[in-house]
Structure formats: structure tokens, C-alpha cells
Design an enzyme around this catalytic site. Structure first.
Site, PDB file in Angstrom:
ATOM      1  N   LYS A  78       0.861  -1.184   0.000  1.00  0.00           N
ATOM      2  CA  LYS A  78       0.000   0.000   0.000  1.00  0.00           C
ATOM      3  C   LYS A  78       0.898   1.234   0.000  1.00  0.00           C
ATOM      4  CE  LYS A  78      -3.810   2.093   2.654  1.00  0.00           C
ATOM      5  NZ  LYS A  78      -4.696   1.938   3.833  1.00  0.00           N
ATOM      6  N   SER A 153      -9.612   2.121   2.812  1.00  0.00           N
ATOM      7  CA  SER A 153      -8.710   2.878   1.966  1.00  0.00           C
ATOM      8  C   SER A 153      -7.695   1.988   1.244  1.00  0.00           C
ATOM      9  CB  SER A 153      -7.962   3.906   2.807  1.00  0.00           C
ATOM     10  OG  SER A 153      -7.144   3.258   3.774  1.00  0.00           O
ATOM     11  N   SER A 177      -9.903  -0.278   7.063  1.00  0.00           N
ATOM     12  CA  SER A 177      -9.337  -0.257   5.713  1.00  0.00           C
ATOM     13  C   SER A 177      -8.651  -1.529   5.236  1.00  0.00           C
ATOM     14  CB  SER A 177      -8.371   0.917   5.573  1.00  0.00           C
ATOM     15  OG  SER A 177      -9.115   2.090   5.455  1.00  0.00           O
TER      16      SER A 177
HETATM   17  N1  GLN Z   1     -13.136   4.626   6.264  1.00  0.00           N
HETATM   18  C1  GLN Z   1     -12.433   5.012   7.432  1.00  0.00           C
HETATM   19  C2  GLN Z   1     -11.924   6.421   7.261  1.00  0.00           C
HETATM   20  O1  GLN Z   1     -12.154   6.989   6.262  1.00  0.00           O
HETATM   21  C3  GLN Z   1     -11.314   4.060   7.723  1.00  0.00           C
HETATM   22  C4  GLN Z   1     -10.088   4.311   6.929  1.00  0.00           C
HETATM   23  C5  GLN Z   1      -8.928   3.470   7.367  1.00  0.00           C
HETATM   24  O2  GLN Z   1      -9.082   2.466   8.056  1.00  0.00           O
HETATM   25  N2  GLN Z   1      -7.743   3.894   6.978  1.00  0.00           N
HETATM   26  O3  GLN Z   1     -11.307   6.973   8.110  1.00  0.00           O
END
Ligand code: GLN
Length: 488
Positions: A78, A153, A177
Site C-alpha cells: 500500500k 482505503s 481499511s
Molecule cells: N473509512 C475510514 C476512514 O475513512 C477508515 C479508513 C482506514 O481504516 N484507513 O477513516
């Protein structure tokens, strides 16, 4: 014999070790496959020369008799992990062209284990998002239906594994995410207990929540990868736990006879789509066939996890992102009147809409006069959410439920309404706030033939138990072996 992209990490490692195939051949195969499916938007950076050099080094180690379990197996990272040999952007224009002078600890550990890096994977800007549509470099398409989002994400990671452009990928999970994109793309992913994996070199979003974890096709592969990723890093991450590295593969193969699976009532309310509910119910029945017992539990503050998370995460983000000021690294505005103007223009140009929104929310909830009402209050409720889990785990060994209320939605479907995304995080946020390990495993197909993920949550440090429960399910079913039609 199956194509190289169809076999597991464990089988790839075996074939490499027996010199049936070389690491260079494997790397070439995946590089070509990644290029052929470039339209998915999963990769942000590749560099075949770097990848092949790493593969040659792995081949030399194999020839010398090195028995490291992941030697020569490719992985993609990532783009939130800094890497010395590839650019790192965190999905943001702010870091366009940035190159780190060092590797993140997780990247370094996997490289030391002999893994070969295929490149960097698309993600929501600074890991903020649930659909990968917040990346400055364009969205990622879900390989199961390219009109849909892959989740976020870690959307590039999930799409790359689902499309078999990489046998495995790293992801990070702050509020879901790893689990949510794994669920949307029909793959397996695990977020360990907070502190298991070092956050050093993982570009910080919300430091008290961020955790790294593997995304692959099976729990067995995740166990191998997680074992290599975790371990204390006291000199570089003060929140990394002082628990010795574990071999999670040793937890696999245990019987589920008598395992108490807690099913939280609050995960099966009105907002849960019928197709997801049906797939989860079938998975729970499968667990009963395997000898597990269902126990009704309650996590009464599940709904509160949304406001609590969306106060705490932006608060930490507003502080973490203050480092992007045009001075230390990354983008700097070309024209400006004075220092303040330089900060202002740099940040206005470099950050995307969602990131700016969160910086503003975070700054607000931390400001004098609002701190007690929002931030402090959220911290108190966070503790109560963790207490709810503590009570639930007195009655069960593992908690199971959906990873997300629906299957992957259409690209653009939530438009410019961030709340629609936030609400869909409801089932992943509680475990994040409590620092618990959680995973998602494929358990069926829902509307539009899209994958549904079963979320398993364990008590602190119970990754082994989680992986064993997931592995037993995968031994008895083949959902994790299904892949998108039309993607040969
Ligand atoms: N969807 C959540 C956010 O936007 C989680 C994102 C994540 O786990 N990096 O913060």
C-alpha cells in the site's frame, strides 16, 4: 499445473524452494500480469528493474540453501508505507515525486523474509476513505465489477489480490481499511491487535488506531505473512508492543469443537442489507457444522462508534498532517508572498477535499472550548466501547458478523456525501477503537454477484484463534477460491 497467479503464497514458496520455478520467473509473470490489467488502477508505481534485482537476490538465497518461508514470493505494498526503492505518495498530490530515504519497518521485515516487491498500490489519500475514490491518482476499480468501488482505503491492495496481480499485499486499517476492502473484493485480510506491527514508516493518519496487516487469498497465507510483519520495534515506534514475534501458522488446524461464536445483536439491525444478512447467516451455520456454538452477545455502543471515530481520527489527523507544510518534504507552492502564504498555498494545493475537511473537523474538535465537549467525550466513549467488548468476550471466544452493511457500491454512488461513506464503516469501527484484532473472509456472493465478507473479531492478542477459525472455514468451503469471472 495451475498458473503462477492462481496458487497460494504457501505453494508459491514451496515451488520456489524446490527450484521448480525461479523468483525471477515468478516476478516477471506478475509484472506482466499487472501491466495487462493496468486499467484497474491498482498500481501507482512499479519499477521492473528494482523488482527483478530483488528477485535475483532471492534466487541466490534459495540457491545457498536459505529456508526462509517467504523467500522469492512477490508482494505489493500500500502506498502509505514508505519505501526507499519506489516513490511514496500516500495517494496524495502533497507527496508527488517523494522518495523516502528508508523503508517502513513492515516493508523491511518482509524484504528480510525474502519477499520481492512488485510495486506500490493505490489508496485513499492519507488512508482517509472507504471507496478509494479519495486518491489523488484516480479511483481503483473492483475486479468483480469494474463499475464498482473496491472499498477503501486499501482499495488498490484488495483489487490487486482479487485480480491476482499479486499473491499478497500489505494494507493498513485505521477504522476498517483492511477488512472492508477485503470484504468488497472477496479476499482475506487481517488487522492485528494495535501495537503488534510497527507503525514506523507507515504515514500516520490516526496514530492511536493505525495498524498494518496482510491481505491475501486465504487465512493460511495471512498467517504466514502476519508472522513476518509483526514484532516489537521499541527504538522506532513507542506504541509497538513488547510481545515477541509469533508464528501464527502454528495456530492453524485446531478443532472448532465447542468454540463460542458471539453474534452481536447490534450487527444485525435495520441497516444490514438482506443479501449480506443471508450470506452471514449461512456462514454462521457452517461454523455450527464445524462444531462451534452460537452465543448471542451485545455491543450496545456500536452506533456511537461512528461519531466517536469521526472525532478522534480527524483530531489525530489534523495534528499528524501539520508536517506537510512545504518545508520538510513534499509539495511546495511555486508562488507565495511570505511564509504564512507559502503554508497556506502549499496545503491548499497539495491536499484533496476529504483531507481538508478532516483537518478542519479535527482542528475544531481540539480547539479551546470544544475540546471537552467533543474530543474528551469521544475518548470516554471509546473506553466504554472497549469495555463492551471485554464483557462480550467473557461469554464468547470470537465475535462474528458482517464486515460491511452492503456489498461494494457503484463508483460515484455516494457522490460528494462523505456521511454515506462514514455510516458504512459501522461494523469495522468498534474493533478499531478497542484496538482489537479483526479480519474479513469471503463467505458468499450477494447482490450483483458481489462478494460478501464475514468479519471475525478476536480478543486482544487472539490473532491465532481468529486465523484458526478462518482457516477451518476455508478448509470446509471454497468462497476464498472463487474469483471474478472474465478475469482469466
Ligand atoms: N473509512 C475510514 C476512514 O475513512 C477508515 C479508513 C482506514 O481504516 N484507513 O477513516
Amino acid at each position: 499445473m495451475s498458473a503462477l497467479h492462481d496458487i497460494s503464497v504457501a505453494d508459491l514458496a514451496r515451488r520456489l524452494k524446490s527450484r521448480d520455478v525461479s523468483a525471477v520467473e515468478v516476478a516477471q509473470h506478475f509484472l506482466a500480469r499487472g501491466e495487462a490489467h493496468g486499467d484497474l488502477g491498482a498500481f501507482l508505481a512499479t519499477d521492473p528493474e528494482v523488482t527483478l534485482a530483488q528477485a535475483r537476490a532471492a534466487d541466490e538465497r534459495i540457491a545457498a540453501g536459505d529456508a526462509a518461508p517467504l523467500l522469492g514470493v512477490p508482494i505489493a505494498h500500500k502506498d502509505i508505507f514508505v519505501t526507499r526503492d519506489f516513490p511514496t505518495t500516500a495517494g496524495s498530490k502533497m507527496l508527488a515525486g517523494y522518495r523516502s530515504p528508508f523503508d517502513a519497518t513492515v516493508v523491511r521485515k518482509l524484504a528480510e523474509a525474502g519477499m520481492v516487491t512488485l510495486g506500490k498500490l493505490n489508496c485513499d489519500e492519507f488512508a482517509m476513505g472507504s471507496s478509494n475514490e479519495n486518491s489523488a491518482w484516480g479511483p481503483v476499480k473492483n475486479p468483480w465489477d469494474t463499475r464498482r468501488i473496491p472499498g477503501g482505503s486499501s482499495g488498490g491492495s484488495a483489487a490487486a489480490v482479487a485480480a491476482r496481480l499479486a499473491p499478497a499485499a500489505t494494507g493498513t486499517d485505521t477504522g476498517g481499511s483492511i477488512r472492508q476492502p477485503a470484504s468488497f473484493c472477496g479476499i482475506t485480510g487481517i488487522k492485528p491487535t494495535y501495537g503488534r506491527a510497527s507503525r514506523y514508516g507507515m504515514i500516520a493518519y490516526a496514530s492511536s488506531l493505525d495498524q498494518a496487516g496482510p491481505m491475501a487469498r486465504s487465512a493460511a497465507d495471512c498467517a504466514l505473512l502476519l508472522s513476518a510483519m509483526c514484532g516489537p520495534d521499541p527504538d522506532r515506534d513507542s506504541t509497538s508492543l513488547d510481545t515477541p514475534a509469533e508464528d501464527f501458522t502454528r495456530a492453524l488446524g485446531g478443532s472448532l469443537e465447542g468454540l463460542r461464536i458471539g453474534v452481536p445483536r447490534e450487527f444485525f439491525g435495520e441497516g444490514l442489507a438482506g443479501d449480506v444478512r443471508a450470506a452471514i447467516e449461512a456462514a454462521l451455520q457452517q461454523y455450527e457444522k464445524l462444531g462451534a456454538r452460537r452465543v448471542a452477545v451485545s455491543l450496545p455502543r456500536t452506533e456511537l462508534s461512528i461519531p466517536v471515530y469521526y472525532i478522534i481520527a480527524p483530531a489525530e489527523a489534523s495534528s499528524n498532517l501539520s508536517r506537510f507544510d512545504g518545508v520538510k518534504f513534499g509539495h511546495r507552492a511555486k508562488q507565495y508572498a511570505d511564509l504564512l502564504d507559502m503554508y497556506r498555498k502549499t496545503r491548499a494545493e497539495g491536499f484533496g477535499e476529504e483531507v481538508k475537511q478532516r483537518i478542519m473537523v479535527g482542528t475544531y474538535v481540539l480547539s479551546h472550548g470544544y475540546y471537552d465537549a467533543y474530543y474528551l467525550q469521544a475518548q470516554k466513549v471509546r473506553r466504554m466501547i472497549a469495555d463492551d467488548f471485554r464483557r462480550a468476550f467473557a461469554e464468547c471466544d470470537v465475535i462474528a458478523g458482517p464486515a460491511a452493511p452492503t456489498v461494494a457500491w457503484q463508483l460515484g454512488e455516494h457522490g460528494s456525501d462523505p456521511l454515506a461513506d462514514y455510516l458504512a464503516d459501522i461494523f469495522t469501527l468498534p474493533a478499531s477503537l478497542a484496538g482489537l484484532p479483526g479480519m474479513s473472509i469471503p463467505c458468499g456472493l450477494g447482490a450483483g454477484g458481489m462478494p460478501v465478507g464475514l468479519q471475525l473479531i478476536g480478543s486482544w492478542f487472539q490473532e491465532g484463534r481468529l486465523l484458526n477459525a478462518a482457516h477451518a472455514f476455508q478448509q470446509a468451503t471454497d468462497f476464498h477460491l472463487q474469483h471474478p469471472e472474465g478475469l482469466s
